[in-house]
Design a protein around this motif. Structure first.
Motif, mmCIF file in Angstrom:
data_model
loop_
_atom_site.group_PDB
_atom_site.id
_atom_site.type_symbol
_atom_site.label_atom_id
_atom_site.label_comp_id
_atom_site.label_asym_id
_atom_site.label_seq_id
_atom_site.Cartn_x
_atom_site.Cartn_y
_atom_site.Cartn_z
ATOM 1 N N GLU A 95 -0.361 1.625 13.064
ATOM 2 C CA GLU A 95 0.714 1.153 12.186
ATOM 3 C C GLU A 95 0.962 -0.331 12.414
ATOM 4 O O GLU A 95 1.204 -1.087 11.482
ATOM 5 C CB GLU A 95 2.019 1.902 12.492
ATOM 6 N N ASP A 137 1.070 4.895 -4.134
ATOM 7 C CA ASP A 137 0.867 6.347 -4.330
ATOM 8 C C ASP A 137 1.945 7.190 -3.626
ATOM 9 O O ASP A 137 2.017 8.393 -3.815
ATOM 10 C CB ASP A 137 -0.551 6.783 -3.921
ATOM 11 N N LYS A 138 2.769 6.549 -2.810
ATOM 12 C CA LYS A 138 3.869 7.259 -2.132
ATOM 13 C C LYS A 138 5.230 6.893 -2.748
ATOM 14 O O LYS A 138 6.268 7.196 -2.168
ATOM 15 C CB LYS A 138 3.890 6.879 -0.641
ATOM 16 N N ARG A 144 -1.690 -2.478 10.740
ATOM 17 C CA ARG A 144 -1.497 -2.543 9.297
ATOM 18 C C ARG A 144 -0.348 -3.480 8.957
ATOM 19 O O ARG A 144 -0.402 -4.231 8.000
ATOM 20 C CB ARG A 144 -1.195 -1.139 8.765
ATOM 21 N N ARG A 160 6.875 -1.036 6.177
ATOM 22 C CA ARG A 160 6.244 -1.641 4.996
ATOM 23 C C ARG A 160 7.196 -1.643 3.808
ATOM 24 O O ARG A 160 7.202 -2.586 3.021
ATOM 25 C CB ARG A 160 4.920 -0.947 4.689
ATOM 26 N N ASN A 202 0.805 -1.233 0.000
ATOM 27 C CA ASN A 202 0.000 0.000 0.000
ATOM 28 C C ASN A 202 0.835 1.278 0.000
ATOM 29 O O ASN A 202 0.518 2.240 0.707
ATOM 30 C CB ASN A 202 -0.953 0.018 1.197
ATOM 31 N N LEU A 203 1.878 1.281 -0.774
ATOM 32 C CA LEU A 203 2.695 2.494 -0.868
ATOM 33 C C LEU A 203 2.851 2.973 -2.310
ATOM 34 O O LEU A 203 3.697 3.807 -2.592
ATOM 35 C CB LEU A 203 4.086 2.245 -0.257
ATOM 36 N N SER A 231 6.599 7.698 7.810
ATOM 37 C CA SER A 231 6.356 7.346 9.217
ATOM 38 C C SER A 231 7.004 5.987 9.503
ATOM 39 O O SER A 231 7.387 5.261 8.579
ATOM 40 C CB SER A 231 4.855 7.252 9.472
ATOM 41 N N GLY A 285 5.651 3.224 10.444
ATOM 42 C CA GLY A 285 4.886 2.133 9.831
ATOM 43 C C GLY A 285 5.164 2.018 8.346
ATOM 44 O O GLY A 285 5.282 0.922 7.796
ATOM 45 N N MET A 286 5.251 3.162 7.683
ATOM 46 C CA MET A 286 5.532 3.155 6.241
ATOM 47 C C MET A 286 6.934 2.610 5.979
ATOM 48 O O MET A 286 7.136 1.852 5.032
ATOM 49 C CB MET A 286 5.367 4.564 5.675
HETATM 50 P P1 ADP Z 1 1.245 4.742 8.673
HETATM 51 O O1 ADP Z 1 0.805 3.498 7.988
HETATM 52 O O2 ADP Z 1 2.705 4.810 8.816
HETATM 53 O O3 ADP Z 1 0.474 5.023 9.917
HETATM 54 P P2 ADP Z 1 -0.418 6.598 7.287
HETATM 55 O O4 ADP Z 1 -1.530 6.081 8.104
HETATM 56 O O5 ADP Z 1 -0.165 8.047 7.176
HETATM 57 O O6 ADP Z 1 0.961 5.952 7.697
HETATM 58 O O7 ADP Z 1 -0.600 6.000 5.849
HETATM 59 C C1 ADP Z 1 0.208 6.463 4.829
HETATM 60 C C2 ADP Z 1 -0.411 6.146 3.487
HETATM 61 O O8 ADP Z 1 -0.307 4.732 3.263
HETATM 62 C C3 ADP Z 1 -1.882 6.446 3.393
HETATM 63 O O9 ADP Z 1 -2.091 7.738 2.908
HETATM 64 C C4 ADP Z 1 -2.358 5.435 2.381
HETATM 65 O O10 ADP Z 1 -2.111 5.910 1.078
HETATM 66 C C5 ADP Z 1 -1.453 4.273 2.568
HETATM 67 N N1 ADP Z 1 -2.055 3.187 3.336
HETATM 68 C C6 ADP Z 1 -1.685 2.738 4.537
HETATM 69 N N2 ADP Z 1 -2.370 1.683 4.910
HETATM 70 C C7 ADP Z 1 -3.241 1.442 3.936
HETATM 71 C C8 ADP Z 1 -4.236 0.461 3.733
HETATM 72 N N3 ADP Z 1 -4.493 -0.515 4.607
HETATM 73 N N4 ADP Z 1 -4.922 0.499 2.595
HETATM 74 C C9 ADP Z 1 -4.662 1.440 1.696
HETATM 75 N N5 ADP Z 1 -3.732 2.389 1.821
HETATM 76 C C10 ADP Z 1 -3.029 2.396 2.918
#
Ligand code: ADP
Ligand code: ADP
Length: 225
Positions: free
Chosen positions: A170, A127-128, A173, A143, A124-125, A137, A139-140
């Motif tokens: 995080e 778009d990033k 996820r 991942r 799920n990254l 972050s 969590g990211m």
């Molecule tokens: P973290 O996962 O580190 O808490 P965020 O909650 O800010 O970070 O999520 C960052 C981006 O990752 C979100 O804007 C989204 O695009 C993507 N993302 C994270 N988890 C998911 C998910 N389960 N499904 C879809 N997109 C997700």
């Protein structure tokens, strides 16, 4: 079915610390939890299985591969997320995964692009993908770490304390992602967090002072604790 067998593995560091004391474990497909306090020997076991350090005695194998004597064979089928996954400051997620794919021997650019896009999507990254990993972050970052560990269709994935420092969202996820990954391969997860094991693992061991002090299901372990 992959099977990881660890037999009588021992390791004493030059300073006299016995980090692995006759460790014997058998692990099949799914997520195996290695639970233990700091200093128990978890990272020492993980690094040994990842062929980054040598044991003094004992053996370990993944299917037909002798991990101790055929480290280069093991590395071809290994995904490893170390405790402190070092990331490069001003590099994007896409670039990082592309570099890791080169290191794993995927030389063809079109092939790498396909693998990298697939993995970015899986964690799920996507778009990033063009953002700097440094800006991510916790969590990211974890991942991205799992994505790099998945390059090259590994048969064994080692994740060392992956949820330390993650907030509950995080962590959840990350659990979902790992549960998905664990359906297909052998995953060993080291942690000092009981919830990690409760949420994710079907089998587990508890380690303390280099020794395996429990091996079995998380349910009966948690009842005992
Ligand atoms: P973290 O996962 O580190 O808490 P965020 O909650 O800010 O970070 O999520 C960052 C981006 O990752 C979100 O804007 C989204 O695009 C993507 N993302 C994270 N988890 C998911 C998910 N389960 N499904 C879809 N997109 C997700
Ligand atoms: P854990 O991952 O469970 O925290 P470690 O495998 O990192 O445990 O450490 C086990 C023991 O070995 C600890 O007492 C630690 O201080 C010691 N240790 C770890 N690495 C080294 C090293 N390279 N040299 C000497 N002692 C070490």
């Amino acid at each position: 079915m992959n099977k990881l067998t660890i037999t009588n593995l021992s390791k004493t560091y030059p300073n006299g610390v016995k980090a692995l004391d006759d460790v014997t474990i058998e692990i099949e497909n799914g997520i195996f939890g290695l639970l233990g306090p700091n200093g128990a020997g978890k990272s020492s076991l993980m690094r040994t299985l990842a062929t980054l350090q040598e044991a003094d005695s004992g053996s370990a194998s993944l299917g037909d591969i002798d991990i101790i004597n055929q480290p280069s064979e093991l590395r071809k089928v290994l995904g490893y997320l170390p405790q402190e996954f070092g990331v490069y400051p001003r590099i994007t997620a896409k670039q990082l995964l592309d570099h890791m794919a080169i290191l794993k021997g995927i030389v063809k650019a079109s092939e790498r692009k396909e693998v990298v896009n697939y993995l970015l999507d899986k964690v799920n990254l996507f778009d990033k993908r063009n953002k700097s990993v440094k800006s991510f972050s916790g969590g990211m970052k974890q991942r991205v770490g799992i994505a790099q560990a998945l390059i090259g269709e590994p048969k064994l994935i080692i994740v060392d304390e992956p949820t330390a420092g993650l907030d509950p969202g995080e962590r959840n996820r990350f659990y979902n992602l790992l549960a998905d990954v664990g359906k297909e391969v052998v995953v060993i997860l080291s942690t000092h967090i009981v919830d990690d094991v409760r949420e994710l693992c079907t089998k587990m061991a508890i380690m303390n002072f280099g020794r395996i002090v429990y091996q079995g299901s998380p349910q009966s372990a948690i009842e005992e604790l």
